[in-house]
Design an enzyme around this catalytic site. Structure first.
Site, mmCIF file in Angstrom:
data_model
loop_
_atom_site.group_PDB
_atom_site.id
_atom_site.type_symbol
_atom_site.label_atom_id
_atom_site.label_comp_id
_atom_site.label_asym_id
_atom_site.label_seq_id
_atom_site.Cartn_x
_atom_site.Cartn_y
_atom_site.Cartn_z
ATOM 1 N N GLU A 1 0.813 -1.227 0.000
ATOM 2 C CA GLU A 1 0.000 0.000 0.000
ATOM 3 C C GLU A 1 0.840 1.268 0.000
ATOM 4 O O GLU A 1 0.522 2.226 -0.718
ATOM 5 C CB GLU A 1 -0.956 0.015 1.194
ATOM 6 C CG GLU A 1 -2.234 -0.787 0.997
ATOM 7 C CD GLU A 1 -2.058 -2.264 1.291
ATOM 8 O OE1 GLU A 1 -0.961 -2.652 1.737
ATOM 9 O OE2 GLU A 1 -3.019 -3.034 1.086
ATOM 10 N N HIS B 1 -9.780 -4.913 11.277
ATOM 11 C CA HIS B 1 -10.496 -4.797 9.999
ATOM 12 C C HIS B 1 -11.846 -4.096 10.137
ATOM 13 O O HIS B 1 -12.710 -4.260 9.300
ATOM 14 C CB HIS B 1 -10.704 -6.194 9.393
ATOM 15 C CG HIS B 1 -9.507 -6.715 8.662
ATOM 16 N ND1 HIS B 1 -8.267 -6.765 9.230
ATOM 17 C CD2 HIS B 1 -9.367 -7.197 7.407
ATOM 18 C CE1 HIS B 1 -7.410 -7.278 8.348
ATOM 19 N NE2 HIS B 1 -8.046 -7.549 7.234
#
Lengths: 327, 330
Positions: free
Chosen positions: A60, A129
């Protein structure tokens, strides 16, 4: 009018903008051959090829930074985070590069790019998450932050985001990609920076965004059954805030509730509450209420997760409280 | 591989004199900046390029139109070598209105897009993915440009560095990563940062070519850098280059550099490319003290004028702080 899912509306926005402007490309994990982790980019690789629909390794910081560098050099990247949880490892690229390089260079560089993906809790994914990132990305200058909850808004705002010359943080929701709604045929744009009244009303203003929108509308229906007429405002753009829309509504209803998926400490909910306290204090008939996540890390267990997330009933209770309505 | 710079021909007198002067321009700029810092005219962090000048000058020589330099916070040398106005550079250090970026960036954040200086970056390693992104755009737009990305050896141990290199290798992007190994990451010597002696051992894993040498001779440095740059341009072959160099000052102005010995510093002084260029002018081209001093005087005058310009420049307008955060903030 055609009925689309949110994922389809987002795809139409990307497709139309890629068709319109060769400089627009999509980059992220699984956006190409896999057709998107949540199928937002389905079919785009076939149509536009590998140069413009770019699969990345799991890196990322790398591909967020590549997006920044490409934007500085004249392209218009759409960077997909599989979820915004993973944007945490790219935070430096967003905070120190995307948001700062125009200012740092004295206006020499323009960073026209979109970072998009699902934000906030989905279902039983535990703490790493399930995070709502709005307080992080609204917490510094140099970016605009958008959050959508309907197919119509998703398409119109994503098209505007892609055309905007600033870095845009664009929040979607993992559990809402399948939500259906009317999307007009042909092109339309929704301006960034404008809130939308999702339900007009006269007695209580409920301000929300993203995953908070459907539960707030449900709570407003419960309120209606109890004789309380709520106005539901979907902020849509979290930075910059549509101050006028908020204040106009609160000055009309004299009561305000914030209902959203996000932690209570700091962030957009606190910002809006502060705005109302400072700019509409003498119009208020009750203290502003907030209904949001509990201030804890999320658990996996279904019951524990459910307790941490605002429910329509909790929002209804807050509405009733500011209306001094006996339950 | 043919480079743009003739490599077989020995540089003539004028060419040696030119690079000597270019390196000296950086050194004198830095020395005057150092003095201004001690006089309180410059604040914040000030990282000097003294000792590494040959790298910036060699780089500027081999760049073509559209090529970009992306570098660290030790960025003054590249600004001077790429032709940025020394007055604007000094005014930036002084936090003045006529600074290179209007006084918003200071020492660590020099940008001059038109001159090919695409940034001084102050978060270690964070600029490698950005440089890869410039190269991604070059490949996408087929603009034939190469991005030269400079980093310190201390940046070899942070994640963003490797993600940027990895993507550049994976996608075959026209970028050359150049490690300026000046031996110390702030006060930590290389041997306490990593167990490898040769930092280019990482290159094969990213399918990059590599090269590594000690920067004593600016002409060798230019020739070998140019080879990598032209491979990047023609074949989209990224490269990782390690340049062994030395900074004669501390990490920043607040660092007395007590972690190294006098002998070590003196050893490197003998290899200083600026010193060696001067020796070459004296030994091979008949320059005497007077000839060297006349070059130096001109350079000192130019850089003193930069200081005077910075002194005279006003502070930025108060309203300037609201500009350029978003494109709407004009």
């Amino acid at each position: 009018m055609p009925i689309l899912q949110i994922r389809e509306a987002l795809r139409e926005a990307i497709d139309e903008e890629m068709e319109r402007d060769d400089r627009v490309f999509v980059m992220g994990e699984e956006v190409g051959y896999y057709n998107g982790a949540y199928k937002v980019t389905q079919g785009l690789l076939e149509k536009y090829g590998e140069q413009r629909v770019v699969d990345t390794p799991i890196a990322e910081a790398g591909f967020a930074g590549v997006g920044v560098g490409a934007a500085m050099a004249g392209l218009r990247p759409i960077i997909e985070f599989m979820t915004f949880n993973f944007s945490a490892v790219a935070f430096d690229q967003i905070l120190n590069n995307a948001a700062k390089l125009r200012h740092l260079s004295g206006g020499q560089f323009t960073i026209p790019m979109v970072f998009r993906g699902p934000n906030a809790a989905a279902h039983m994914l535990s703490s790493t998450h399930s995070q709502a990132f709005e307080s992080f990305y609204c917490g510094f200058p140099g970016v605009k932050v958008v959050s959508v909850a309907t197919p119509y808004d998703a398409k119109g705002l994503l098209k505007s985001a892609i055309r905007d010359d600033n870095p845009i943080i664009f929040f979607e929701s993992e559990v809402m990609y399948g939500v259906k709604g009317e999307v007009p045929e042909g092109e339309y744009l929704i301006p960034i920076g404008q809130a939308d009244i999702k339900r007009p009303g006269s007695q209580v203003t409920v301000i929300t965004w993203g995953q908070g929108v459907p539960i707030t509308l449900e709570a407003a229906k419960m309120a209606e059954e109890s004789g309380i007429d709520c106005e539901v405002i979907d902020l849509l753009t979290l930075r910059p805030l549509d101050r006028d829309a908020i204040l106009q509504s609160v000055k009309k209803t004299n009561r305000a509730v914030l209902a959203y998926h996000g932690w209570p400490y700091g962030g957009t909910g606190a910002e809006v509450a502060d705005l109302i306290a400072r700019e509409a204090f003498y119009d208020l008939d009750a203290p502003v209420e907030r209904v949001c996540y509990e201030d804890i890390n999320f658990s996996y267990a279904e019951n524990l997760e459910e307790l941490a997330i605002p429910s329509p009933k909790q929002i209804f209770d807050a509405i009733a409280k500011v209306a001094y309505h006996s339950l | 591989m043919t480079s743009t710079i003739p490599s077989t021909q020995a540089p003539d007198k004028d060419e040696v004199a030119r690079v000597f002067k270019e390196m000296l321009r950086i050194r004198r700029f830095e020395e005057l900046a150092s003095r201004a810092y001690t006089q309180g005219k410059i604040s914040g962090f000030l990282h000097l390029y003294i000792g590494q000048e040959a790298i910036a000058v060699a780089t500027a020589d081999l760049m073509k139109d559209g090529d970009r330099v992306v570098t660290t916070y030790r960025d003054h040398g590249f600004a001077i070598s790429l032709g940025c106005d020394p007055g604007a550079c000094m005014a930036e250090l002084f936090g003045k209105k006529d600074g290179l970026v209007g006084g918003v960036g200071g020492s660590m954040h020099f940008f001059d897009k038109d001159k090919g200086l695409w940034g001084g970056y102050a978060i270690v390693g964070g600029h490698l993915p950005v440089a890869a992104g410039h190269a991604f755009a070059s490949k996408y737009l087929k603009d034939d440009a190469v991005t030269l990305c400079f980093l310190g050896e201390g940046a070899m141990h942070i994640g963003a560095t490797h993600e940027g290199m990895h993507l550049a290798g994976l996608w075959k992007l026209p970028v050359v990563f150049v490690i300026e190994n000046n031996q110390y990451a702030m006060g930590t010597p290389l041997k306490r940062q990593t167990l490898v002696d040769d930092l280019t051992v990482r290159a094969p894993a990213y399918r990059m070519t590599s090269d590594r040498w000690e920067v004593n001779d600016i002409f060798e440095t230019r020739r070998r850098l140019a080879e990598a740059v032209e491979r990047a341009r023609k074949d989209h072959q990224p490269a990782l280059i390690e340049l062994l160099t030395y900074r004669f000052r501390g990490h920043s102005m607040s660092d007395p550099a007590k972690y190294r010995t006098k002998d070590e510093v003196e050893g490197w002084r003998k290899k200083d490319p600026l010193y060696r260029a001067e020796q070459r002018l004296r030994d091979d081209h008949g320059f005497d003290d007077e000839a060297i001093e006349s070059i130096d005087d001109a350079v000192v005058d130019e850089m003193q004028a930069a200081v005077d310009f910075a002194d005279a420049s006003p502070q930025p307008d108060p309203e300037h702080r609201f500009r350029h955060h978003l494109v709407e903030d004009v």
